[in-house]
Write a protein that holds these residues in place. Structure first.
Motif, PDB file in Angstrom:
ATOM      1  N   PHE A  66       0.834  -1.200   0.000  1.00 59.69           N
ATOM      2  CA  PHE A  66       0.000   0.000   0.000  1.00 59.69           C
ATOM      3  C   PHE A  66       0.870   1.252   0.000  1.00 59.69           C
ATOM      4  CE2 PHE A  66      -2.152   3.266   2.717  1.00 59.69           C
ATOM      5  CZ  PHE A  66      -3.110   3.653   1.792  1.00 59.69           C
ATOM      6  N   LEU A  67       1.915   1.237   0.800  1.00 63.53           N
ATOM      7  CA  LEU A  67       2.831   2.372   0.853  1.00 63.53           C
ATOM      8  C   LEU A  67       3.491   2.594  -0.505  1.00 63.53           C
ATOM      9  CD1 LEU A  67       4.199   4.540   2.592  1.00 63.53           C
ATOM     10  CD2 LEU A  67       5.916   2.838   3.231  1.00 63.53           C
ATOM     11  N   ALA A  68       3.889   1.501  -1.160  1.00 68.08           N
ATOM     12  CA  ALA A  68       4.501   1.622  -2.485  1.00 68.08           C
ATOM     13  C   ALA A  68       3.508   2.200  -3.488  1.00 68.08           C
ATOM     14  CB  ALA A  68       4.992   0.257  -2.953  1.00 68.08           C
ATOM     15  N   THR A  69       2.246   1.811  -3.367  1.00 68.15           N
ATOM     16  CA  THR A  69       1.211   2.337  -4.266  1.00 68.15           C
ATOM     17  C   THR A  69       1.022   3.835  -4.070  1.00 68.15           C
ATOM     18  OG1 THR A  69       0.039   0.207  -4.252  1.00 68.15           O
ATOM     19  CG2 THR A  69      -1.223   2.143  -4.920  1.00 68.15           C
ATOM     20  N   LEU A  70       1.094   4.272  -2.823  1.00 73.41           N
ATOM     21  CA  LEU A  70       0.981   5.703  -2.555  1.00 73.41           C
ATOM     22  C   LEU A  70       2.077   6.483  -3.272  1.00 73.41           C
ATOM     23  CD1 LEU A  70       0.267   5.754   1.304  1.00 73.41           C
ATOM     24  CD2 LEU A  70      -1.386   6.059  -0.537  1.00 73.41           C
ATOM     25  N   ARG A  71       3.289   5.941  -3.245  1.00 72.44           N
ATOM     26  CA  ARG A  71       4.432   6.629  -3.845  1.00 72.44           C
ATOM     27  C   ARG A  71       4.388   6.577  -5.367  1.00 72.44           C
ATOM     28  NH1 ARG A  71       7.195   9.835  -2.858  1.00 72.44           N
ATOM     29  NH2 ARG A  71       9.347   9.185  -2.613  1.00 72.44           N
ATOM     30  N   GLU A  72       3.880   5.459  -5.907  1.00 69.55           N
ATOM     31  CA  GLU A  72       3.875   5.279  -7.360  1.00 69.55           C
ATOM     32  C   GLU A  72       2.659   5.900  -8.019  1.00 69.55           C
ATOM     33  OE1 GLU A  72       4.074   1.085  -7.717  1.00 69.55           O
ATOM     34  OE2 GLU A  72       6.139   0.933  -6.945  1.00 69.55           O
ATOM     35  N   GLY A  73       1.550   6.008  -7.262  1.00 74.81           N
ATOM     36  CA  GLY A  73       0.318   6.535  -7.825  1.00 74.81           C
ATOM     37  C   GLY A  73      -0.484   5.451  -8.512  1.00 74.81           C
ATOM     38  N   SER A  74      -1.694   5.801  -8.894  1.00 79.50           N
ATOM     39  CA  SER A  74      -2.577   4.857  -9.580  1.00 79.50           C
ATOM     40  C   SER A  74      -3.451   5.627 -10.552  1.00 79.50           C
ATOM     41  CB  SER A  74      -3.445   4.113  -8.550  1.00 79.50           C
ATOM     42  OG  SER A  74      -4.287   5.029  -7.865  1.00 79.50           O
ATOM     43  N   ALA A  75      -4.368   4.916 -11.184  1.00 79.19           N
ATOM     44  CA  ALA A  75      -5.259   5.567 -12.149  1.00 79.19           C
ATOM     45  C   ALA A  75      -6.137   6.617 -11.475  1.00 79.19           C
ATOM     46  CB  ALA A  75      -6.127   4.528 -12.846  1.00 79.19           C
ATOM     47  N   ASP A  76      -6.458   6.379 -10.199  1.00 78.70           N
ATOM     48  CA  ASP A  76      -7.355   7.287  -9.487  1.00 78.70           C
ATOM     49  C   ASP A  76      -6.634   8.315  -8.612  1.00 78.70           C
ATOM     50  OD1 ASP A  76      -9.589   5.907 -10.504  1.00 78.70           O
ATOM     51  OD2 ASP A  76      -9.433   4.403  -8.916  1.00 78.70           O
ATOM     52  N   HIS A  77      -5.358   8.060  -8.333  1.00 73.51           N
ATOM     53  CA  HIS A  77      -4.644   8.935  -7.415  1.00 73.51           C
ATOM     54  C   HIS A  77      -3.253   9.232  -7.959  1.00 73.51           C
ATOM     55  CE1 HIS A  77      -7.641   8.429  -4.209  1.00 73.51           C
ATOM     56  NE2 HIS A  77      -7.666   7.147  -4.521  1.00 73.51           N
ATOM     57  N   PRO A  78      -2.849  10.494  -7.947  1.00 68.81           N
ATOM     58  CA  PRO A  78      -1.476  10.822  -8.341  1.00 68.81           C
ATOM     59  C   PRO A  78      -0.498  10.341  -7.266  1.00 68.81           C
ATOM     60  CG  PRO A  78      -2.562  12.767  -7.461  1.00 68.81           C
ATOM     61  CD  PRO A  78      -3.616  11.694  -7.554  1.00 68.81           C
ATOM     62  N   PRO A  79       0.764  10.150  -7.607  1.00 68.79           N
ATOM     63  CA  PRO A  79       1.741   9.722  -6.608  1.00 68.79           C
ATOM     64  C   PRO A  79       1.900  10.765  -5.508  1.00 68.79           C
ATOM     65  CG  PRO A  79       2.845  10.374  -8.648  1.00 68.79           C
ATOM     66  CD  PRO A  79       1.384  10.331  -8.954  1.00 68.79           C
ATOM     67  N   LEU A  80       2.121  10.284  -4.292  1.00 66.65           N
ATOM     68  CA  LEU A  80       2.299  11.182  -3.153  1.00 66.65           C
ATOM     69  C   LEU A  80       3.776  11.420  -2.886  1.00 66.65           C
ATOM     70  CD1 LEU A  80      -0.300   9.919  -0.495  1.00 66.65           C
ATOM     71  CD2 LEU A  80      -0.545  11.771  -2.150  1.00 66.65           C
ATOM     72  N   ALA A  81       4.078  12.602  -2.418  1.00 64.37           N
ATOM     73  CA  ALA A  81       5.434  12.902  -1.973  1.00 64.37           C
ATOM     74  C   ALA A  81       5.734  12.067  -0.737  1.00 64.37           C
ATOM     75  CB  ALA A  81       5.572  14.386  -1.650  1.00 64.37           C
ATOM     76  N   ALA A  82       7.017  11.934  -0.423  1.00 65.15           N
ATOM     77  CA  ALA A  82       7.419  11.116   0.716  1.00 65.15           C
ATOM     78  C   ALA A  82       6.746  11.595   2.003  1.00 65.15           C
ATOM     79  CB  ALA A  82       8.937  11.144   0.858  1.00 65.15           C
ATOM     80  N   SER A  83       6.662  12.902   2.198  1.00 59.60           N
ATOM     81  CA  SER A  83       6.067  13.427   3.430  1.00 59.60           C
ATOM     82  C   SER A  83       4.580  13.093   3.523  1.00 59.60           C
ATOM     83  CB  SER A  83       6.267  14.942   3.507  1.00 59.60           C
ATOM     84  OG  SER A  83       5.707  15.580   2.362  1.00 59.60           O
ATOM     85  N   SER A  84       3.863  13.168   2.392  1.00 60.99           N
ATOM     86  CA  SER A  84       2.433  12.864   2.397  1.00 60.99           C
ATOM     87  C   SER A  84       2.189  11.369   2.594  1.00 60.99           C
ATOM     88  CB  SER A  84       1.785  13.322   1.088  1.00 60.99           C
ATOM     89  OG  SER A  84       1.886  14.720   0.934  1.00 60.99           O
ATOM     90  N   ALA A  85       3.023  10.543   1.963  1.00 62.12           N
ATOM     91  CA  ALA A  85       2.901   9.094   2.149  1.00 62.12           C
ATOM     92  C   ALA A  85       3.198   8.713   3.597  1.00 62.12           C
ATOM     93  CB  ALA A  85       3.843   8.354   1.195  1.00 62.12           C
ATOM     94  N   ALA A  86       4.179   9.370   4.196  1.00 66.02           N
ATOM     95  CA  ALA A  86       4.518   9.109   5.598  1.00 66.02           C
ATOM     96  C   ALA A  86       3.363   9.486   6.506  1.00 66.02           C
ATOM     97  CB  ALA A  86       5.775   9.877   5.980  1.00 66.02           C
ATOM     98  N   ARG A  87       2.672  10.568   6.198  1.00 66.75           N
ATOM     99  CA  ARG A  87       1.511  10.988   6.995  1.00 66.75           C
ATOM    100  C   ARG A  87       0.406   9.946   6.924  1.00 66.75           C
ATOM    101  NH1 ARG A  87      -1.961  14.703   3.979  1.00 66.75           N
ATOM    102  NH2 ARG A  87      -2.827  12.654   3.460  1.00 66.75           N
ATOM    103  N   THR A  88       0.171   9.394   5.721  1.00 70.14           N
ATOM    104  CA  THR A  88      -0.837   8.359   5.559  1.00 70.14           C
ATOM    105  C   THR A  88      -0.455   7.117   6.350  1.00 70.14           C
ATOM    106  OG1 THR A  88      -1.410   9.176   3.354  1.00 70.14           O
ATOM    107  CG2 THR A  88      -2.060   6.920   3.885  1.00 70.14           C
ATOM    108  N   LEU A  89       0.819   6.772   6.329  1.00 68.87           N
ATOM    109  CA  LEU A  89       1.282   5.606   7.081  1.00 68.87           C
ATOM    110  C   LEU A  89       1.073   5.797   8.578  1.00 68.87           C
ATOM    111  CD1 LEU A  89       2.609   2.825   7.021  1.00 68.87           C
ATOM    112  CD2 LEU A  89       4.834   3.956   7.143  1.00 68.87           C
TER     113      LEU A  89
END
Length: 313
Positions: A66-89
């Motif tokens: 899931f964390l890797a998906t946040l960083r890579e992005g998907s069809a529905d979501h753009p990739p997140l910066a490291a700080s934003s992905a860390a906040r989600t985690l």
């Protein structure tokens, strides 16, 4: 998350329970709750797409993916910066830790998942020409304060000193004849650093012609750099000195005493100095800390290449 209670999955129900706990028992702010709700909605949707509906079935691999998906992005979501992905985690880890504490699950699948490291921030350095303009602008007339300010900035750049190290210098810490200065870094770690002829000359001029005038106004102190009352110069006053010189030199952007330290290291490496030598001069405990400056020089090489090579573009 689904609003139809007949179709709420165990994961979604558990998320609601945690958010309610944060709201009612912990008194978390509305903004934080809204942020966690958004983050966990994406998390539960991710688990649902993989057929995971029970919190007890979540594995460490699920959280890592899931964390890797946040960083890579998907069809529905753009990739997140490291700080934003860390906040989600943070939300995901808090959720699973809550379930373990409540006894709803026996293992925490997110506890060992590390947040992404933000990219190393390159130290800010200014050009040699800009340094020379700054140092020249430090001297306004031939007053004691002017001689002191020039000597201070020369030491910051000539020895790569931290601001605390510079204002903490005592008279016995400097040997202008030998051109060396003894600095006391973090943890009281001592190092002896060459000054260079320009810094040594500026210090000599200050010690002979200016410091006695300033010292006469005080009660006696071993400090090298003195204020107008004869006491040790403060870090705040040193900052003011640098800002005033930068304004007179017409240097835009944010300059700090650390800018001169960064420039000291960068210019040494640009000139061919070994990174281990620069490590000792800066007083870094680990060479890894010093190696970030090599990124600056590589970036400069890329810029020169792009501007100069006929096949660069």
């Amino acid at each position: 998350m689904s609003t139809d209670t007949t179709r709420v999955t165990p994961v979604e129900r558990a998320v609601r329970g945690w958010l309610n706990h944060l709201d009612v028992e912990r008194g978390v702010s509305a903004n934080t709750l809204a942020s966690y709700r958004r983050d966990l909605a994406r998390y539960t949707a991710y688990l649902g797409e993989r057929g995971v509906s029970d919190p007890a079935s979540v594995t460490e691999a699920h959280v890592s993916d899931f964390l890797a998906t946040l960083r890579e992005g998907s069809a529905d979501h753009p990739p997140l910066a490291a700080s934003s992905a860390a906040r989600t985690l943070v939300a995901v880890r808090g959720f699973h830790r809550f379930l373990v504490l409540e006894g709803d699950t026996t293992q925490d699948p997110a506890g060992a998942v590390s947040p992404p490291r933000p990219p190393a921030r390159l130290p800010k350095a200014i050009s040699i020409e800009a340094v020379e303009r700054l140092l020249a602008a430090a001297s306004v007339g031939d007053t004691p304060a002017s001689l002191r300010d020039r000597a201070l900035l020369e030491v910051l750049y000539g020895a790569g000193a931290r601001i605390s190290e510079a204002v903490g210098l005592d008279v016995d810490d400097v040997d202008t004849a030998e051109g060396v200065v003894r600095l006391f870094g973090k943890g009281g770690k001592e190092r002896v650093v060459p000054l260079g002829s320009y810094a040594a000359e500026a210090l000599s001029a200050y010690l002979v012609r200016a410091r006695p005038v300033l010292a006469a106004k005080g009660k006696g102190t071993p400090a090298i750099f003195l204020n107008q009352r004869g006491g040790r110069l403060s870090r705040q006053s040193a900052w003011t000195t640098l800002r005033a010189a930068a304004d007179r030199a017409g240097l835009s952007g944010h300059l700090s005493p650390h800018t001169l330290r960064h420039s000291f290291a960068t210019h040494l490496l640009d000139g061919g100095a070994d990174v281990r030598v620069v490590q000792e001069l800066l007083g870094h405990a680990s060479v890894t800390t010093t190696q970030i400056y090599t990124m600056v020089t590589v970036q400069r090489l890329r810029e020169v290449y792009a501007q100069s090579h006929p096949r660069a573009r």
